[in-house]
Design an enzyme around this catalytic site. Structure first.
Site, short mmCIF file in Angstrom:
data_model
loop_
_atom_site.label_atom_id
_atom_site.label_comp_id
_atom_site.label_asym_id
_atom_site.label_seq_id
_atom_site.Cartn_x
_atom_site.Cartn_y
_atom_site.Cartn_z
N ASP A 5 48.25 12.60 -21.95
CA ASP A 5 47.85 11.54 -22.87
C ASP A 5 48.35 11.81 -24.30
O ASP A 5 49.04 12.80 -24.55
CB ASP A 5 46.32 11.43 -22.83
CG ASP A 5 45.84 9.98 -22.86
OD1 ASP A 5 46.55 9.15 -23.43
OD2 ASP A 5 44.76 9.71 -22.32
N ASP A 15 45.55 0.62 -22.66
CA ASP A 15 44.76 0.53 -21.43
C ASP A 15 44.53 -0.91 -20.97
O ASP A 15 44.19 -1.80 -21.76
CB ASP A 15 43.38 1.20 -21.65
CG ASP A 15 43.52 2.69 -21.89
OD1 ASP A 15 44.66 3.17 -22.12
OD2 ASP A 15 42.49 3.38 -21.84
C1 GLA Z 1 43.49 7.03 -22.70
C2 GLA Z 1 44.35 6.65 -21.50
C3 GLA Z 1 43.47 6.25 -20.33
C4 GLA Z 1 42.48 7.36 -19.99
C5 GLA Z 1 41.69 7.75 -21.23
C6 GLA Z 1 40.85 9.00 -20.98
O1 GLA Z 1 42.84 5.93 -23.21
O2 GLA Z 1 45.22 5.63 -21.83
O3 GLA Z 1 44.24 5.88 -19.21
O4 GLA Z 1 43.20 8.46 -19.48
O5 GLA Z 1 42.53 8.02 -22.32
O6 GLA Z 1 40.13 9.37 -22.11
#
Ligand code: GLA
Length: 382
Positions: free
Chosen positions: A127, A184
């Site tokens: 990430d 997301d």
């Molecule tokens: C980010 C990523 C998600 C998930 C969260 C976890 O937002 O884009 O897919 O992995 O972190 O905290």
């Protein structure tokens, strides 16, 4: 490590968020086997954020799995997952902390990669939260790419920098096998439509060894779980899955497999859509056709996508994301056929299994609001 097909699996985040634990991973793994998902191609079970303690081991500098969530530790868990014929994924972050405020891998890249390899990990989602402002994202991804490639184990590198900081221009240099191109996706039709229209502008950005990850699937979430904002309808989930499949995106299930029901399982296991998604040629999709009898009618809500497949077949998807039923069409000439070439298409509907003949001119279908038709087409003599 070469990754020549879009990776497929399940990820804990969409439904379980911080509630990930060993029992869940084992149960999900078992369910993926008993439901036929593993045999349909879903091989990775991925533990997302919030699996570790807040502090690294002071002596070794290693990340420590939270014993209240993973009492048996990661090696025992990966042994279990491997014994079921599946692979285990884990999550970390290029910054000082993960998005859920656990320790990140910044300046610990080689330690963590070696540790993941020892634990028998097969996949790392990486990430982009808490990146020090003075660091370049591309260098941090390269660093982890190098660490994984030298970890002594094949570990698929799944970069998750959301398309930020010009990711598409440098991600191919980092050793990442797939890369998140968006922020997301939540379980929301409005957001899904937005994501699809963004992806239509990025059709050339995927491909072998560095697949464009459009985020985990929301199909089957039905409004429940960590990103379950408001449920989409079964038709909308079908459109979502068909688009991901046709674009050759990685397919990571995000719903609770124990509760999603047969309609979702059948969608996720749709053999024709998976064959298109996993096609070994990995050709890029392209837009054709349009709507309402107007050649220039393609827009972000109503479009036809086509993709050449390895055995000479063609996948065609007619998508209507608008709120109204719509007459959509494409012309066979757009696929490389002509009126006098002596061949037409036999088109298998991915959802109904019904076979149609294309004729040799325009192919027209009425598509309901939010719906799609996807065909696997083979060339047939007239
Ligand atoms: C980010 C990523 C998600 C998930 C969260 C976890 O937002 O884009 O897919 O992995 O972190 O905290």
């Amino acid at each position: 490590m070469t990754v020549d097909r879009p990776p497929m699996g399940w990820n804990s985040w969409n439904t379980f968020g911080p509630g990930v634990n060993e029992k869940l991973i084992k149960e999900t793994c078992d369910l993926m086997v008993s439901s036929g998902l593993r045999d349909a191609g879903y091989e990775y079970v991925v533990i997302d954020d919030l699996w570790s303690l807040k502090e690294r081991d002071p002596e070794t500098g290693r990340l420590v799995p939270d014993p209240s969530k993973f009492p048996g530790g990661m090696k025992t868990l990966s042994d279990y997952v491997h014994s079921k014929g599946m692979k285990l994924g884990i999550y970390s972050c290029a910054g000082t902390m993960t998005c859920g405020s656990q320790p990140g891998s910044y300046e610990y890249e080689f330690t963590d990669a070696r540790c993941f390899a020892e634990w028998g990990i097969d996949f790392l989602k990486y990430d982009y939260c808490y990146k020090p402002a003075f660091e370049w994202g591309e260098l941090l991804y390269r660093r982890m790419g190098l660490a994984l490639a030298n970890s002594g184990r094949d570990i698929l590198f799944s970069a998750c920098s959301w398309g930020d900081d010009g990711t598409s221009s440098w991600i191919n240099t980092t050793g990442a096998h797939m890369w998140r191109s968006t922020h997301d996706l939540l379980d929301s039709w409005e957001l899904l439509k937005k994501r699809i229209s963004e992806q239509l502008k990025m059709l050339s950005s995927g491909g072998q060894n560095c697949f464009n990850d459009m985020d985990m699937l929301i199909a089957g979430m039905n409004g429940k779980g960590h990103v379950g904002v408001c449920a989409c309808t079964p038709v909308q989930y079908r459109t979502h899955f068909a688009f991901w499949a046709l674009c050759g995106a990685p397919l990571f299930i995000g719903c609770d497999i124990s509760a999603c029901g047969d309609e979702t399982l059948n969608l996720l296991k749709n053999a024709v859509l998976i064959s298109i998604n996993q096609d070994r040629a990995c050709c890029r999709p392209f837009t054709i056709g349009g709507f309402r009898n107007c050649r220039t009618g393609t827009d972000e809500q109503r479009f036809v996508l086509a993709r050449f497949l390895d055995n000479g077949d063609i996948a065609v998807g007619m998508f209507n994301l608008s709120d109204e039923r719509c007459r959509m069409f494409f012309h066979l000439s757009e696929l490389g056929l002509s009126r006098v070439c002596g061949v037409k298409l036999t088109m298998t509907d991915c959802f109904s299994g019904q076979e149609l003949s294309s004729g040799c001119g325009q192919f027209v279908q009425d598509i309901g609001a939010g719906d799609c038709r996807v065909y696997r087409c083979r060339i047939a003599q007239e």
